[in-house]
Design an enzyme around this catalytic site. Structure first.
Site, short mmCIF file in Angstrom:
data_model
loop_
_atom_site.label_atom_id
_atom_site.label_comp_id
_atom_site.label_asym_id
_atom_site.label_seq_id
_atom_site.Cartn_x
_atom_site.Cartn_y
_atom_site.Cartn_z
N ASP A 1 -33.57 25.34 2.66
CA ASP A 1 -34.45 24.88 1.97
C ASP A 1 -33.80 24.45 0.91
O ASP A 1 -32.20 24.31 0.78
CB ASP A 1 -33.99 26.35 1.55
N ASP B 1 -36.20 18.00 -1.54
CA ASP B 1 -36.56 18.35 -3.14
C ASP B 1 -35.98 16.69 -3.94
O ASP B 1 -34.96 17.10 -4.04
CB ASP B 1 -36.03 19.38 -2.99
N ALA C 1 -41.72 32.57 -4.59
CA ALA C 1 -43.29 33.35 -4.66
C ALA C 1 -43.12 35.20 -3.87
O ALA C 1 -43.69 35.25 -3.70
CB ALA C 1 -43.88 32.99 -3.28
N ILE D 1 -39.92 33.50 0.14
CA ILE D 1 -39.50 34.56 -0.18
C ILE D 1 -37.85 34.71 -0.12
O ILE D 1 -37.31 35.22 0.73
CB ILE D 1 -40.04 35.98 0.12
#
Ligand code: G3H
Ligand code: 13P
Ligand code: NA
Ligand code: ZN
Length: 310
Positions: free
Chosen positions: A81, A103, A214, A256
């Site tokens: 992530d 990212d 989210a 999440i």
């Protein structure tokens, strides 16, 4: 089995549902998530941030996921992530992950393309898939005016060139979600820009889209935390009906983390606050773990629609 997200996303896109990508950093969280997904026969993405890797150690996390795969007969993708640079992506690709996010959203468009392309070339040579990001997630703390806010959303005009030039397998976009448990100010109406998502989907037909930030911030758990010595006043998340709408669209992955943190914290607080003599970690961690399992089961069946899709 340990898989990439390729097949998961294809089926989710066609079936009008989304895969939950849940952040993991310890055994109880891995167990809570995977037991829920296992019982509901749902495919799953377990994701690890740089912070989680620093906390738990790369090897422990990989081995916890391997253990979960022995105990649960479902497809699981192990994903990095928010990879900040090529090096952390390479380290996870070499270390057994099946998916990484690079990212580059805070870089210029050209620099984002450059680093993303480099990660894609390396990842694809090893059979690993890559998530890129365009646009910047808002935060309630950023006191920006409307035009500055608009500038942070993903520009639909950029997505085709970004995907073509980088070769990414999925794209995270900014349409109004944000990280953490304080996504909107009290009294502020939560808005997700589904019109932007629609424009993006027109330009990238059949391409899997990712939603970060989210969490819904269940007021039930916020209340338990508040009533058991915590302080999380004004924690607000994304309404579940908006996430359901997103899951039915081109959005194939919904991230999440905060909702799991709240569930775990509510359980641990409830035990420790009401039973000051408790000092066996199993006594409070098992309540936290059960809450994590309950939250994930709820997400899978009521929000994502991925139950029975493994
Ligand atoms: O996007 C951020 C995730 O919630 C991970 O958070 O960097 O504190 O582990 P973290
Ligand atoms: P939340 O903070 O809303 O759970 O978002 C998590 C996330 O996007 C991880 O990448
Ligand atoms: Na979907
Ligand atoms: Zn994120």
């Amino acid at each position: 089995a340990l898989v990439t997200t390729t097949e998961m996303f294809k089926k989710a896109y066609e079936g009008g549902y989304a895969i939950g990508a849940f952040n993991v950093n310890n055994m109880e969280i891995v167990q809570g998530i995977t037991e829920a997904a296992g019982e509901l026969n749902s495919p799953l993405i377990l994701q690890v941030s740089a912070g989680a890797r620093k906390y738990a150690n790369h090897t422990y996390l990989v081995k916890l996921v391997e253990a979960a795969l022995i105990e649960n007969d479902i497809p699981i993708a192990l994903h990095l992530d928010h990879g900040a640079d090529f090096e952390i992506c390479k380290s996870c690709i070499d270390g057994g992950f099946t998916s990484v996010m690079i990212d580059g959203s805070h870089h210029s468009f050209e620099e984002n393309i450059e680093v993303t392309k480099k990660v894609v070339e390396y990842a694809h040579s090893k059979g690993v898939v890559v998530e890129g990001e365009l646009g910047q997630l808002a935060g309630v703390e950023d006191d920006v005016n409307v035009s500055a806010e608009d500038a942070k959303y993903t520009h639909p005009d950029e997505v085709e060139e970004f995907v073509d030039r980088t070769g990414v397998d999925s794209l995270a976009i900014a349409i109004g979600t944000s990280h953490g448990a304080f996504k909107f100010k009290p009294g502020q109406k939560p808005v997700l820009r589904f019109d932007i998502l629609e424009e993006i989907t027109k330009r990238l037909p059949n391409f899997p889209i990712v939603l970060h930030g989210a969490s819904s911030v269940s007021q039930e758990y916020v209340k338990i935390i508040q009533e058991n010595g915590g302080n999380l006043a004004d924690a607000i998340g994304i309404p579940e009906d908006m996430l359901r709408q997103a899951a039915r669209s081109a959005v194939c992955k919904i991230n999440i983390d905060s909702d799991l943190r709240l569930a775990m914290t509510a359980g641990v607080r409830q035990v420790l606050w009401n039973k000051p003599e408790a000092f066996d970690p199993r006594e409070y961690l098992k309540v936290g773990r059960q809450n994590v399992k309950d939250v994930v089961a709820h997400k899978i069946t009521e929000v994502l629609g991925s139950n029975g899709k493994a």
